[in-house]
Enzyme design. Structure first.
Site, PDB file in Angstrom:
ATOM      1  N   GLY A  44       0.827  -1.200   0.000  1.00 26.26           N
ATOM      2  CA  GLY A  44       0.000   0.000   0.000  1.00 26.26           C
ATOM      3  C   GLY A  44       0.864   1.253   0.000  1.00 26.26           C
ATOM      4  O   GLY A  44       2.005   1.224   0.454  1.00 26.26           O
ATOM      5  N   GLN A  49       2.765   9.906   1.113  1.00 29.41           N
ATOM      6  CA  GLN A  49       4.091   9.271   1.100  1.00 29.41           C
ATOM      7  C   GLN A  49       4.901   9.602  -0.143  1.00 29.41           C
ATOM      8  O   GLN A  49       6.081   9.259  -0.221  1.00 29.41           O
ATOM      9  CB  GLN A  49       3.942   7.747   1.221  1.00 29.41           C
ATOM     10  CG  GLN A  49       3.419   7.319   2.579  1.00 29.41           C
ATOM     11  CD  GLN A  49       3.279   5.822   2.642  1.00 29.41           C
ATOM     12  OE1 GLN A  49       2.278   5.267   2.201  1.00 29.41           O
ATOM     13  NE2 GLN A  49       4.289   5.134   3.164  1.00 29.41           N
ATOM     14  N   CYS A  92       5.871   0.076   7.142  1.00 25.18           N
ATOM     15  CA  CYS A  92       5.484   1.249   6.360  1.00 25.18           C
ATOM     16  C   CYS A  92       6.648   1.624   5.458  1.00 25.18           C
ATOM     17  O   CYS A  92       7.798   1.661   5.918  1.00 25.18           O
ATOM     18  CB  CYS A  92       5.164   2.402   7.317  1.00 25.18           C
ATOM     19  SG  CYS A  92       4.744   3.939   6.487  1.00 25.18           S
ATOM     20  N   LEU A  93       6.357   1.920   4.197  1.00 24.12           N
ATOM     21  CA  LEU A  93       7.442   2.248   3.263  1.00 24.12           C
ATOM     22  C   LEU A  93       8.152   3.549   3.636  1.00 24.12           C
ATOM     23  O   LEU A  93       9.264   3.796   3.187  1.00 24.12           O
ATOM     24  CB  LEU A  93       6.908   2.324   1.827  1.00 24.12           C
ATOM     25  CG  LEU A  93       6.416   0.988   1.239  1.00 24.12           C
ATOM     26  CD1 LEU A  93       5.906   1.192  -0.177  1.00 24.12           C
ATOM     27  CD2 LEU A  93       7.502  -0.077   1.273  1.00 24.12           C
ATOM     28  N   HIS A 134      -4.328   1.758   7.915  1.00 25.12           N
ATOM     29  CA  HIS A 134      -2.971   2.321   7.887  1.00 25.12           C
ATOM     30  C   HIS A 134      -2.873   3.448   6.856  1.00 25.12           C
ATOM     31  O   HIS A 134      -2.369   4.534   7.157  1.00 25.12           O
ATOM     32  CB  HIS A 134      -1.967   1.196   7.569  1.00 25.12           C
ATOM     33  CG  HIS A 134      -0.545   1.640   7.462  1.00 25.12           C
ATOM     34  ND1 HIS A 134       0.418   1.290   8.379  1.00 25.12           N
ATOM     35  CD2 HIS A 134       0.090   2.421   6.553  1.00 25.12           C
ATOM     36  CE1 HIS A 134       1.577   1.837   8.026  1.00 25.12           C
ATOM     37  NE2 HIS A 134       1.408   2.525   6.912  1.00 25.12           N
ATOM     38  N   GLU A 135      -3.376   3.187   5.647  1.00 21.75           N
ATOM     39  CA  GLU A 135      -3.255   4.178   4.569  1.00 21.75           C
ATOM     40  C   GLU A 135      -4.176   5.376   4.793  1.00 21.75           C
ATOM     41  O   GLU A 135      -3.791   6.517   4.516  1.00 21.75           O
ATOM     42  CB  GLU A 135      -3.546   3.533   3.205  1.00 21.75           C
ATOM     43  CG  GLU A 135      -2.644   2.364   2.820  1.00 21.75           C
ATOM     44  CD  GLU A 135      -1.161   2.661   2.892  1.00 21.75           C
ATOM     45  OE1 GLU A 135      -0.766   3.838   2.777  1.00 21.75           O
ATOM     46  OE2 GLU A 135      -0.382   1.711   3.100  1.00 21.75           O
ATOM     47  N   HIS A 138      -2.546   7.841   6.971  1.00 25.16           N
ATOM     48  CA  HIS A 138      -1.535   8.677   6.294  1.00 25.16           C
ATOM     49  C   HIS A 138      -2.156   9.990   5.799  1.00 25.16           C
ATOM     50  O   HIS A 138      -1.523  11.037   5.844  1.00 25.16           O
ATOM     51  CB  HIS A 138      -0.940   7.943   5.095  1.00 25.16           C
ATOM     52  CG  HIS A 138       0.253   7.101   5.423  1.00 25.16           C
ATOM     53  ND1 HIS A 138       1.390   7.612   5.997  1.00 25.16           N
ATOM     54  CD2 HIS A 138       0.488   5.773   5.247  1.00 25.16           C
ATOM     55  CE1 HIS A 138       2.287   6.633   6.158  1.00 25.16           C
ATOM     56  NE2 HIS A 138       1.760   5.510   5.715  1.00 25.16           N
TER      57      HIS A 138
HETATM   58 ZN    ZN Z   1       2.649   3.683   5.752  1.00 25.87          ZN
END
Ligand code: ZN
Length: 205
Positions: A44, A49, A92-93, A134-135, A138
């Site tokens: 995701g 991000q 998380c990226l 999670h997304e 963000h």
């Molecule tokens: Zn993340």
């Protein structure tokens, strides 16, 4: 060119604005984001991000670029219901190499727009539910580290510090402007040039 930004880039703490138009620009951004996500082996990625202050995120739970039919796009998402809770490891990226246990609702109902502009409602559980929560976080500048209990936070702290100094070093090398300038760019994103300097609302003296 879009690029995944890491903590503590100001975009990660920024409250994004709703998407107003589904146009070619948005479709191109989404395509680039899928490419970046696959390259980083994620499932995701949220617009924040890649430093876009817009309310949308993408998912492909398979993380497999060959399985394009599993790609999902969530525009202006809103989580309507949350049921029960579950604790699982999350990554998380924007926090490479950090995994920590995060409490999330087990099941959710989310309303969003797809890339065709169709309003949709989805009931999700397990990984899909976790990924959406999670997304969606963000998009309001909330991060998974915000949920860590004292013990998990203590365990995560050394890695968080490393990620932070990597970003600050890149900033010191000039790869990113200072925080104030990054925030200004987020504020200005999508605004028509000159509009801010206009003489105020119609009808004002
Ligand atoms: Zn993340």
């Amino acid at each position: 060119m879009l690029k995944i930004v890491t903590y503590p880039h100001p975009a990660l703490r920024y409250a994004s604005r709703p998407v107003l138009r589904i146009d070619q620009t948005l479709r191109d951004q989404i395509r680039s984001m899928f490419d970046l996500m696959y390259e980083a082996r994620g499932i995701g990625l949220a617009a924040n991000q890649v430093a876009l202050p817009q309310q949308f995120f993408i998912l492909n739970l398979t993380a497999d670029p060959k399985q394009r039919d599993q790609e999902q796009v969530f525009i202006n998402p809103e989580i309507l219901k949350r049921h029960s809770s579950t604790l699982e490891e999350e990554g998380c990226l924007s926090f490479p190499g950090l995994y920590a246990p995060v409490p999330r609702a087990k099941r959710i109902r989310v309303r969003y727009y797809d890339l065709e502009g169709q309003e949709r409602t989805l009931d999700a559980e397990e990984l899909l539910s976790r990924a959406i929560q999670h997304e969606a976080d963000h998009l309001i500048g909330r991060l998974f580290i915000d949920y860590l209990g004292p013990e998990a936070l203590r365990a995560a702290a050394p890695r968080i510090r490393e990620i932070e100094s990597t970003f600050r070093a890149a900033q010191a090398r000039g790869e990113f402007p200072a925080d104030a300038e990054l925030t200004r760019a987020l504020d200005d994103y999508g605004r028509e040039p000159g509009r801010v300097a206009a003489s105020g609302p119609v009808g004002s003296p």
